[in-house]
Each structure stands twice: as structure tokens, then as C-alpha cells.
Write a protein that holds these residues in place. Structure first.
Motif, PDB file in Angstrom:
ATOM      1  N   VAL A  42      48.028  86.099  51.051  1.00 13.12           N
ATOM      2  CA  VAL A  42      47.248  85.234  51.938  1.00 13.12           C
ATOM      3  C   VAL A  42      45.896  85.878  52.231  1.00 13.12           C
ATOM      4  O   VAL A  42      44.859  85.194  52.283  1.00 13.12           O
ATOM      5  CB  VAL A  42      48.013  84.938  53.238  1.00 13.12           C
ATOM      6  CG1 VAL A  42      47.127  84.182  54.235  1.00 13.12           C
ATOM      7  CG2 VAL A  42      49.272  84.121  52.952  1.00 13.12           C
ATOM      8  N   ALA A  43      45.885  87.201  52.385  1.00 14.23           N
ATOM      9  CA  ALA A  43      44.630  87.912  52.651  1.00 14.23           C
ATOM     10  C   ALA A  43      43.660  87.770  51.483  1.00 14.23           C
ATOM     11  O   ALA A  43      42.501  87.375  51.673  1.00 14.23           O
ATOM     12  CB  ALA A  43      44.916  89.384  52.937  1.00 14.23           C
ATOM     13  N   TYR A  44      44.109  88.066  50.262  1.00 12.08           N
ATOM     14  CA  TYR A  44      43.158  88.025  49.151  1.00 12.08           C
ATOM     15  C   TYR A  44      42.796  86.596  48.760  1.00 12.08           C
ATOM     16  O   TYR A  44      41.676  86.333  48.307  1.00 12.08           O
ATOM     17  CB  TYR A  44      43.605  88.861  47.953  1.00 12.08           C
ATOM     18  CG  TYR A  44      44.752  88.367  47.103  1.00 12.08           C
ATOM     19  CD1 TYR A  44      44.691  87.165  46.405  1.00 12.08           C
ATOM     20  CD2 TYR A  44      45.890  89.154  46.918  1.00 12.08           C
ATOM     21  CE1 TYR A  44      45.736  86.747  45.584  1.00 12.08           C
ATOM     22  CE2 TYR A  44      46.941  88.745  46.113  1.00 12.08           C
ATOM     23  CZ  TYR A  44      46.847  87.536  45.444  1.00 12.08           C
ATOM     24  OH  TYR A  44      47.879  87.116  44.626  1.00 12.08           O
ATOM     25  N   ASP A  45      43.710  85.651  48.944  1.00  9.17           N
ATOM     26  CA  ASP A  45      43.351  84.274  48.610  1.00  9.17           C
ATOM     27  C   ASP A  45      42.436  83.672  49.667  1.00  9.17           C
ATOM     28  O   ASP A  45      41.689  82.732  49.373  1.00  9.17           O
ATOM     29  CB  ASP A  45      44.606  83.417  48.430  1.00  9.17           C
ATOM     30  CG  ASP A  45      44.349  82.248  47.476  1.00  9.17           C
ATOM     31  OD1 ASP A  45      43.798  82.496  46.379  1.00  9.17           O
ATOM     32  OD2 ASP A  45      44.678  81.100  47.833  1.00  9.17           O
ATOM     33  N   THR A  46      42.461  84.205  50.878  1.00  7.65           N
ATOM     34  CA  THR A  46      41.475  83.798  51.881  1.00  7.65           C
ATOM     35  C   THR A  46      40.094  84.299  51.490  1.00  7.65           C
ATOM     36  O   THR A  46      39.086  83.594  51.660  1.00  7.65           O
ATOM     37  CB  THR A  46      41.873  84.331  53.270  1.00  7.65           C
ATOM     38  OG1 THR A  46      43.152  83.791  53.637  1.00  7.65           O
ATOM     39  CG2 THR A  46      40.852  83.919  54.322  1.00  7.65           C
ATOM     40  N   LYS A  81      36.978  98.759  52.149  1.00  9.82           N
ATOM     41  CA  LYS A  81      35.804  98.444  51.329  1.00  9.82           C
ATOM     42  C   LYS A  81      35.685  96.944  51.103  1.00  9.82           C
ATOM     43  O   LYS A  81      34.585  96.375  51.153  1.00  9.82           O
ATOM     44  CB  LYS A  81      35.905  99.188  49.993  1.00  9.82           C
ATOM     45  CG  LYS A  81      34.677  99.023  49.113  1.00  9.82           C
ATOM     46  CD  LYS A  81      34.788  99.855  47.850  1.00  9.82           C
ATOM     47  CE  LYS A  81      33.536  99.691  46.985  1.00  9.82           C
ATOM     48  NZ  LYS A  81      33.622 100.511  45.738  1.00  9.82           N
ATOM     49  N   GLN A  82      36.812  96.273  50.861  1.00 15.21           N
ATOM     50  CA  GLN A  82      36.798  94.818  50.673  1.00 15.21           C
ATOM     51  C   GLN A  82      36.271  94.113  51.921  1.00 15.21           C
ATOM     52  O   GLN A  82      35.438  93.198  51.828  1.00 15.21           O
ATOM     53  CB  GLN A  82      38.209  94.315  50.375  1.00 15.21           C
ATOM     54  CG  GLN A  82      38.779  94.720  49.034  1.00 15.21           C
ATOM     55  CD  GLN A  82      40.226  94.283  48.887  1.00 15.21           C
ATOM     56  OE1 GLN A  82      40.686  93.380  49.570  1.00 15.21           O
ATOM     57  NE2 GLN A  82      40.956  94.927  47.999  1.00 15.21           N
ATOM     58  N   ASN A  83      36.765  94.516  53.078  1.00 16.79           N
ATOM     59  CA  ASN A  83      36.385  93.836  54.309  1.00 16.79           C
ATOM     60  C   ASN A  83      34.935  94.083  54.678  1.00 16.79           C
ATOM     61  O   ASN A  83      34.277  93.218  55.273  1.00 16.79           O
ATOM     62  CB  ASN A  83      37.315  94.259  55.448  1.00 16.79           C
ATOM     63  CG  ASN A  83      38.730  93.788  55.208  1.00 16.79           C
ATOM     64  OD1 ASN A  83      38.954  92.757  54.586  1.00 16.79           O
ATOM     65  ND2 ASN A  83      39.710  94.539  55.694  1.00 16.79           N
ATOM     66  N   ASN A  84      34.439  95.245  54.315  1.00 24.46           N
ATOM     67  CA  ASN A  84      33.022  95.515  54.516  1.00 24.46           C
ATOM     68  C   ASN A  84      32.173  94.558  53.691  1.00 24.46           C
ATOM     69  O   ASN A  84      31.150  94.035  54.155  1.00 24.46           O
ATOM     70  CB  ASN A  84      32.707  96.964  54.141  1.00 24.46           C
ATOM     71  CG  ASN A  84      31.259  97.329  54.421  1.00 24.46           C
ATOM     72  OD1 ASN A  84      30.786  97.231  55.552  1.00 24.46           O
ATOM     73  ND2 ASN A  84      30.539  97.765  53.390  1.00 24.46           N
ATOM     74  N   ALA A  85      32.626  94.277  52.451  1.00 24.61           N
ATOM     75  CA  ALA A  85      31.901  93.333  51.592  1.00 24.61           C
ATOM     76  C   ALA A  85      31.996  91.909  52.131  1.00 24.61           C
ATOM     77  O   ALA A  85      31.013  91.164  52.120  1.00 24.61           O
ATOM     78  CB  ALA A  85      32.459  93.397  50.173  1.00 24.61           C
ATOM     79  N   CYS A  86      33.183  91.533  52.629  1.00 21.74           N
ATOM     80  CA  CYS A  86      33.376  90.171  53.137  1.00 21.74           C
ATOM     81  C   CYS A  86      32.623  89.929  54.440  1.00 21.74           C
ATOM     82  O   CYS A  86      32.395  88.769  54.817  1.00 21.74           O
ATOM     83  CB  CYS A  86      34.856  89.884  53.352  1.00 21.74           C
ATOM     84  SG  CYS A  86      35.802  89.664  51.832  1.00 21.74           S
ATOM     85  N   HIS A 114      33.890  89.119  44.850  1.00 24.41           N
ATOM     86  CA  HIS A 114      34.090  90.462  44.305  1.00 24.41           C
ATOM     87  C   HIS A 114      35.159  91.217  45.103  1.00 24.41           C
ATOM     88  O   HIS A 114      35.908  92.020  44.532  1.00 24.41           O
ATOM     89  CB  HIS A 114      32.772  91.240  44.315  1.00 24.41           C
ATOM     90  CG  HIS A 114      31.844  90.836  43.206  1.00 24.41           C
ATOM     91  ND1 HIS A 114      30.587  90.325  43.428  1.00 24.41           N
ATOM     92  CD2 HIS A 114      32.010  90.824  41.857  1.00 24.41           C
ATOM     93  CE1 HIS A 114      30.004  90.032  42.273  1.00 24.41           C
ATOM     94  NE2 HIS A 114      30.844  90.333  41.307  1.00 24.41           N
ATOM     95  N   ALA A 115      35.242  90.963  46.411  1.00 22.76           N
ATOM     96  CA  ALA A 115      36.309  91.567  47.212  1.00 22.76           C
ATOM     97  C   ALA A 115      37.665  91.064  46.744  1.00 22.76           C
ATOM     98  O   ALA A 115      38.629  91.831  46.637  1.00 22.76           O
ATOM     99  CB  ALA A 115      36.101  91.234  48.691  1.00 22.76           C
ATOM    100  N   PHE A 116      37.740  89.778  46.451  1.00 25.46           N
ATOM    101  CA  PHE A 116      38.979  89.205  45.906  1.00 25.46           C
ATOM    102  C   PHE A 116      39.358  89.888  44.598  1.00 25.46           C
ATOM    103  O   PHE A 116      40.514  90.299  44.403  1.00 25.46           O
ATOM    104  CB  PHE A 116      38.793  87.705  45.695  1.00 25.46           C
ATOM    105  CG  PHE A 116      39.759  87.106  44.709  1.00 25.46           C
ATOM    106  CD1 PHE A 116      41.093  86.899  45.034  1.00 25.46           C
ATOM    107  CD2 PHE A 116      39.330  86.753  43.431  1.00 25.46           C
ATOM    108  CE1 PHE A 116      41.986  86.355  44.123  1.00 25.46           C
ATOM    109  CE2 PHE A 116      40.213  86.207  42.507  1.00 25.46           C
ATOM    110  CZ  PHE A 116      41.547  86.011  42.851  1.00 25.46           C
ATOM    111  N   LEU A 117      38.396  90.037  43.696  1.00 30.32           N
ATOM    112  CA  LEU A 117      38.672  90.654  42.399  1.00 30.32           C
ATOM    113  C   LEU A 117      39.153  92.093  42.546  1.00 30.32           C
ATOM    114  O   LEU A 117      39.954  92.563  41.727  1.00 30.32           O
ATOM    115  CB  LEU A 117      37.409  90.623  41.527  1.00 30.32           C
ATOM    116  CG  LEU A 117      36.936  89.260  41.033  1.00 30.32           C
ATOM    117  CD1 LEU A 117      35.632  89.405  40.242  1.00 30.32           C
ATOM    118  CD2 LEU A 117      37.989  88.592  40.168  1.00 30.32           C
TER     119      LEU A 117
END
Length: 316
Positions: free
Chosen positions: A199-203, A274-279, A289-292
Motif C-alpha cells: 500500500v505504501a509503494y503503490d501510494t 530516502k524514498q520519503n524525502n523524494a516524495c 522514482h521513489a516507487f521504483l
């Protein structure tokens, strides 16, 4: 639109089928494959523990046959899910910048062809069940049902990502049925952990499409969460780490590894940060790119689980 297109060549048709099933972009395959294999490996650990054997003596690893069957099943069912997804979205994909080049949206394939591909892939996946205990067949019906309905959920609920997570994660209880005989509490904890991560990455994925989705009336968790999107994603990722840590503690704390695999999740926490910083920018490209980047989460956790299982099997 389709009648004005000139006939396409065989090569173009094959490429269209590749795009329909996403075999040209295997990101989604990996996001389903690696967690399926987590389930296979940990189900073998459960089976060994149930037998009351010394895990250090008994190989607490799945057979190569089971490993291959579940890997192939994950690949085929992911492709089937993509086909039915494009069928469900065939009338809206043309209005979304990222999806307007999909083969049903631009007329290279028809809805009937997409349904045919879905059925063929499901049948191919079902044929693998012939090599597994019959109980797995009954559980597989849930996987087919979820794979069929989840693409349509975005019309009715802001939680289509929840249905996607259940569809992707259903291979985990199936693995426990095939190897350990039945799902146990640790199976369901692993399933819940996987759903939190999915759910996190698909969001994140939906955040990249949020503007287009709002225009065409498609629902998603990215729209539901609104300005709290990154906060809720962080909470879901934290839940994943906590539950996954409990699962790894259960399986490996009694062994010579102790809690080392739990500490191994620290790298995943850094990946999530790192992903959340990008989002945080809410820019479509950054969110995508965070999803990938979650591919590396799946690969790393698989490597962590696989290495832990192999070490335990050899050393106890």
C-alpha cells in the motif's frame, strides 16, 4: 479511434502484447516475485519447526521444485493482472499522460484480446497447481478473484491499493499451504507486513498520477491521504519494519543467527527514509522514482531472508 489505424505488423503486435503484460517493464514482476519467495522460504522454516527437528541438522529450505513453481506462478499472475488492469482502464488510460501509449488505449489491441491473454495466463498459472497439494488449488481461487477485481476497485473506493496488496500477497498463504500444510500466525503476520509495504509503494505510484486521476475521477489512496500522504506512507513502512522484525525474530532468534536478521532491516529503514524525502516534493517524477526504488527493498529483503535460511540450515 481504432478503425483509423492502419494494420500493424506481427512484430508490432507482439510488442503490444509485451506491453500489455508488462514483460517489457519487469518492475511489477519483481515487486510480486521477491515477496512470494520470502513466503516460500519462511514457510519451509515453519514446516521444519512444526516437525520438531533440529533445524541445524534438517535442511530448512524449500525444494527446488516448489521454488520454481511459485516463481513462475508469480510471474504469470502478475502478467495476467496487468492484462485485466489495462482492460479495466481501456477508456481512461488515453487521458493519462503516463498511460496513453498502452496498447488498448491507442487501439493496437482490443478488449477481447486483453481478456483472452488474461485467461490464457491464468490457465498457465493454474497448470502449475497440478504439481502441488490439492489444498493449494482451493486457495488459488482467492488469488484469481483478487487479481480480477482489483483493477476495477479504483471506480468504487479510494482504497484500490489495499485490493492490489491482497492480490499480490495471496501467494504467501498459498506457499504456507503448499509447504507447511496450512497458514499459521506467522504467515498472516508476514502477509500483513507485505500489505503495509505494498500500500505504501503503490501510494507513491498513485502520487505520480494524482493530478490526472482527479481529472478523470479515478480514486486512490494518494487522493484519500491528501497532504498527509508522506506521513501515512511512513507509518505503513514503519509497520512493515516492525511486523517483519517480529517475524524474523520468531524464525531466527532460536538459531545461531540470533537477532542479526532483525538488525538487517536497518538498511531497509534507510531506503524508506530516502524514498520519503523524494516524495516530499510531490513532484510526479520524484514520486515515481521513489516507487521504483522499492525493487531494491524487495531484492534486499529476499537476500536477507535467503541468507538467513541457508545459514540456519547449515549451522543451526
Amino acid at each position: 479511434m481504432t478503425s483509423s489505424r492502419p494494420p500493424i505488423t506481427l512484430t508490432e503486435k507482439l510488442h503490444a502484447y509485451m506491453q500489455l503484460t508488462r514483460f517489457d517493464k519487469p518492475v511489477g514482476i519483481e515487486l510480486l516475485l521477491w515477496p512470494t519467495l520470502w513466503g516460500v522460504l519462511l514457510a519451509a522454516m515453519s514446516a521444519a519447526q512444526q516437525q520438531g527437528a533440529d533445524i541445524g541438522v534438517m535442511a530448512a529450505l524449500p525444494s527446488l521444485k516448489i521454488f520454481i513453481i511459485f516463481a513462475l506462478g508469480a510471474i504469470l499472475m502478475r502478467a495476467a493482472g496487468c492484462a485485466i488492469n489495462d482492460f479495466a482502464d481501456r477508456k481512461v488510460d488515453g487521458h493519462v499522460t503516463r498511460t496513453k501509449g498502452r496498447p488498448l488505449a491507442d487501439g493496437r489491441l482490443s478488449g477481447r484480446e486483453a481478456i483472452a491473454v488474461f485467461l490464457i495466463l491464468v490457465l498457465l498459472s493454474a497448470s502449475l497447481l497440478l504439481f502441488l497439494p490439492v489444498q493449494v488449488f482451493y486457495w488459488s481461487l482467492g488469488a484469481v478473484f483478487l487479481a480480477f477485481i482489483y483493477p476495477f476497485m479504483k471506480r468504487f473506493t479510494h482504497l484500490p491499493q489495499l485490493f492490489l496488496a491482497a492480490a499480490f500477497g495471496w501467494a504467501i498463504p498459498m506457499a504456507y499451504v503448499a509447504i507447511a500444510g496450512a497458514p499459521d500466525i506467522w504467515c498472516w503476520l508476514l502477509f500483513v507486513a507485505y500489505m503495509c509495504w505494498t500500500v505504501a509503494y503503490d501510494t507513491q505510484y498513485a502520487m505520480a498520477d494524482r493530478d490526472d486521476d482527479l481529472k478523470i475521477g479515478v480514486k486512490s489512496t494518494a487522493i484519500l491521504f491528501g497532504r498527509f500522504d508522506v506521513v501515512i506512507i511512513s507509518l505503513l513502512q514503519t509497520l512493515f519494519l516492525l511486523i517483519m522484525g517480529v517475524v524474523l525474530w520468531h524464525y531466527f532468534a532460536p538459531t545461531s543467527l540470533s537477532i542479526a536478521p532483525v538488525f538487517g532491516l536497518g538498511l531497509v529503514a534507510m531506503m524508506f527514509a530516502k524514498q520519503n524525502n523524494a516524495c516530499g516534493s510531490r513532484e510526479a517524477a520524484s514520486c515515481f522514482h521513489a516507487f521504483l526504488a522499492n525493487i531494491w527493498v524487495g531484492r534486499y529483503v529476499f537476500a536477507l531472508v535467503a541468507a538467513s535460511c541457508i545459514w540456519t540450515s547449515l549451522n543451526g
